[in-house]
Scaffold this active site. Structure first.
Site, PDB file in Angstrom:
ATOM      1  N   ASP A  35       0.831  -1.207   0.000  1.00  0.00           N
ATOM      2  CA  ASP A  35       0.000   0.000   0.000  1.00  0.00           C
ATOM      3  C   ASP A  35       0.867   1.259   0.000  1.00  0.00           C
ATOM      4  O   ASP A  35       1.981   1.253   0.511  1.00  0.00           O
ATOM      5  CB  ASP A  35      -0.920  -0.032   1.237  1.00  0.00           C
ATOM      6  CG  ASP A  35      -2.091   0.931   1.094  1.00  0.00           C
ATOM      7  OD1 ASP A  35      -2.340   1.420  -0.029  1.00  0.00           O
ATOM      8  OD2 ASP A  35      -2.762   1.189   2.112  1.00  0.00           O
ATOM      9  N   ASN A  83     -11.084  -2.718  -5.145  1.00  0.00           N
ATOM     10  CA  ASN A  83     -10.371  -1.701  -5.930  1.00  0.00           C
ATOM     11  C   ASN A  83     -11.098  -1.332  -7.231  1.00  0.00           C
ATOM     12  O   ASN A  83     -10.767  -0.334  -7.873  1.00  0.00           O
ATOM     13  CB  ASN A  83      -8.934  -2.145  -6.243  1.00  0.00           C
ATOM     14  CG  ASN A  83      -7.996  -2.057  -5.048  1.00  0.00           C
ATOM     15  OD1 ASN A  83      -7.084  -2.866  -4.897  1.00  0.00           O
ATOM     16  ND2 ASN A  83      -8.211  -1.076  -4.176  1.00  0.00           N
TER      17      ASN A  83
HETATM   18  C1  IPE Z   1      -5.336  -2.734  -0.117  1.00  0.00           C
HETATM   19  O1  IPE Z   1      -5.034  -1.391  -0.298  1.00  0.00           O
HETATM   20  C2  IPE Z   1      -5.365  -3.425  -1.449  1.00  0.00           C
HETATM   21  C3  IPE Z   1      -4.077  -3.563  -2.106  1.00  0.00           C
HETATM   22  C4  IPE Z   1      -2.904  -3.227  -1.621  1.00  0.00           C
HETATM   23  C5  IPE Z   1      -4.120  -4.186  -3.414  1.00  0.00           C
HETATM   24  P1  IPE Z   1      -6.186  -0.284  -0.429  1.00  0.00           P
HETATM   25  O2  IPE Z   1      -5.486   1.011  -0.625  1.00  0.00           O
HETATM   26  O3  IPE Z   1      -7.159  -0.692  -1.479  1.00  0.00           O
HETATM   27  O4  IPE Z   1      -6.900  -0.384   0.987  1.00  0.00           O
HETATM   28  P2  IPE Z   1      -7.798   0.661   1.773  1.00  0.00           P
HETATM   29  O5  IPE Z   1      -8.843   1.163   0.807  1.00  0.00           O
HETATM   30  O6  IPE Z   1      -6.906   1.759   2.234  1.00  0.00           O
HETATM   31  O7  IPE Z   1      -8.372  -0.111   2.921  1.00  0.00           O
HETATM   32  C1  IPE Z   2      -1.536   0.375  -3.412  1.00  0.00           C
HETATM   33  O1  IPE Z   2      -1.372   1.739  -3.476  1.00  0.00           O
HETATM   34  C2  IPE Z   2      -1.816  -0.229  -4.764  1.00  0.00           C
HETATM   35  C3  IPE Z   2      -3.198  -0.700  -4.958  1.00  0.00           C
HETATM   36  C4  IPE Z   2      -4.138  -0.678  -4.068  1.00  0.00           C
HETATM   37  C5  IPE Z   2      -3.519  -1.219  -6.270  1.00  0.00           C
HETATM   38  P1  IPE Z   2      -2.593   2.755  -3.394  1.00  0.00           P
HETATM   39  O2  IPE Z   2      -3.012   3.109  -4.777  1.00  0.00           O
HETATM   40  O3  IPE Z   2      -3.666   2.226  -2.533  1.00  0.00           O
HETATM   41  O4  IPE Z   2      -1.878   4.003  -2.723  1.00  0.00           O
HETATM   42  P2  IPE Z   2      -2.486   4.987  -1.633  1.00  0.00           P
HETATM   43  O5  IPE Z   2      -3.036   4.160  -0.523  1.00  0.00           O
HETATM   44  O6  IPE Z   2      -3.551   5.773  -2.323  1.00  0.00           O
HETATM   45  O7  IPE Z   2      -1.319   5.818  -1.198  1.00  0.00           O
HETATM   46 MG    MG Z   3      -4.103   2.403  -0.559  1.00  0.00          MG
END
Ligand code: IPE
Ligand code: IPE
Ligand code: MG
Length: 255
Positions: A35, A83
């Site tokens: 993340d 997602n």
């Molecule tokens: C969790 O991250 C999913 C992945 C890393 C693929 P998110 O960014 O989607 O999670 P939330 O929304 O902060 O819980």
């Molecule tokens: C994790 O990074 C990747 C996926 C969830 C696909 P994020 O896109 O969730 O990054 P933040 O949480 O917005 O920083």
């Molecule tokens: Mg995230």
């Protein structure tokens, strides 16, 4: 890039096993909620897409490092069933990166003995990606140095529902009685069925939640949270997490 010599090339298998246990601190199966790509990009005034691109580089590096350390299974949360609620252009970027990653790294998986596995309902992804994945699964099926399990369109609740449906079907067919259903049936019906038990679950970027990842498997896993954003997660950070794991006392409810 090739990894250091595999176990097969060694003269003393015991010394190799001991070396691996040193580096991994005994963790056989490590999972990571990758993340913070978006925040990494924002901090640098870059588009989110570049954060995801850097995130793929971090994946490539950590897969190599984990293989070299002797981790048996590495499970990476790449795209959750939730997602899909992101803007369409971000989903397109992520799927594009996934395509590129599989196409460009499949040879290296093979060279380094990495068996690919996918958890989650990946059949719902674009047809060409499903095809790429199925080819890669088949091609790497007999590799045995490390299993790389990528979670795609994965949600633990969805995974558990699909497992319950499979068990209910077995009951309906008369293969099992409802009162005979046990923990092994459930574990065996999950996408992670043939992976070792989950030892360590890491989440980057400072969020303190599991976001629907491996809810069943994490029952007795050690949890490790770091503020480091995924694109900055490197060998040193993985070593830190493994050291922390090594210093834990796992009791599994006993004493
Ligand atoms: C969790 O991250 C999913 C992945 C890393 C693929 P998110 O960014 O989607 O999670 P939330 O929304 O902060 O819980
Ligand atoms: C994790 O990074 C990747 C996926 C969830 C696909 P994020 O896109 O969730 O990054 P933040 O949480 O917005 O920083
Ligand atoms: Mg995230």
């Amino acid at each position: 890039m090739r990894l250091a010599p595999t176990k097969k090339g060694s003269t003393d298998p015991n010394a190799d096993a001991a070396h691996a246990a040193d580096l991994t601190h005994g963790a056989r199966h490590v999972a990571i909620i990758m993340d913070g790509n978006g925040r990494w990009a924002k901090k640098k005034h870059l588009p989110r897409a570049l954060g995801h691109k850097k995130g793929v580089e971090a994946v490539r590096n950590i897969v190599r490092v984990a293989g070299e350390m002797g981790i048996e299974a590495l499970t990476l949360y790449a795209f959750s069933s939730e997602n899909w609620s992101r803007p369409a252009d971000e989903i397109t970027d992520l799927m594009g990166l996934l395509r590129q990653y599989i196409q460009s790294d499949i040879d290296e998986f093979d060279e380094n003995g990495i068996r690919l596995k996918v958890i989650g309902n990946y059949k719902a992804l674009d047809k060409d990606i499903v095809q790429l994945i199925d080819n890669a699964l088949e091609r790497t099926a007999s590799n045995d140095r490390m299993t790389l399990a990528i979670a795609l369109n994965y949600g633990a609740q969805d995974e558990m529902l699909r497992a319950v449906q499979a068990i209910a079907t077995a009951v309906k067919k008369g293969d099992v009685e409802p009162e005979q259903i046990n923990i092994s049936h459930m574990s065996g019906a999950l996408d992670t069925a043939e992976l070792p038990p989950l030892d360590l679950l890491i989440r980057t970027s400072g969020e303190l939640r599991l976001s629907n990842f491996l809810l069943w498997q994490a029952a007795y896993s050690e949890l490790y949270f770091t503020d480091v954003l995924w694109p900055d997660f490197d060998k040193r950070e993985l070593q830190r997490a493994l050291q922390s794991f090594g210093a834990r006392e796992r009791r599994f409810g006993g004493r």
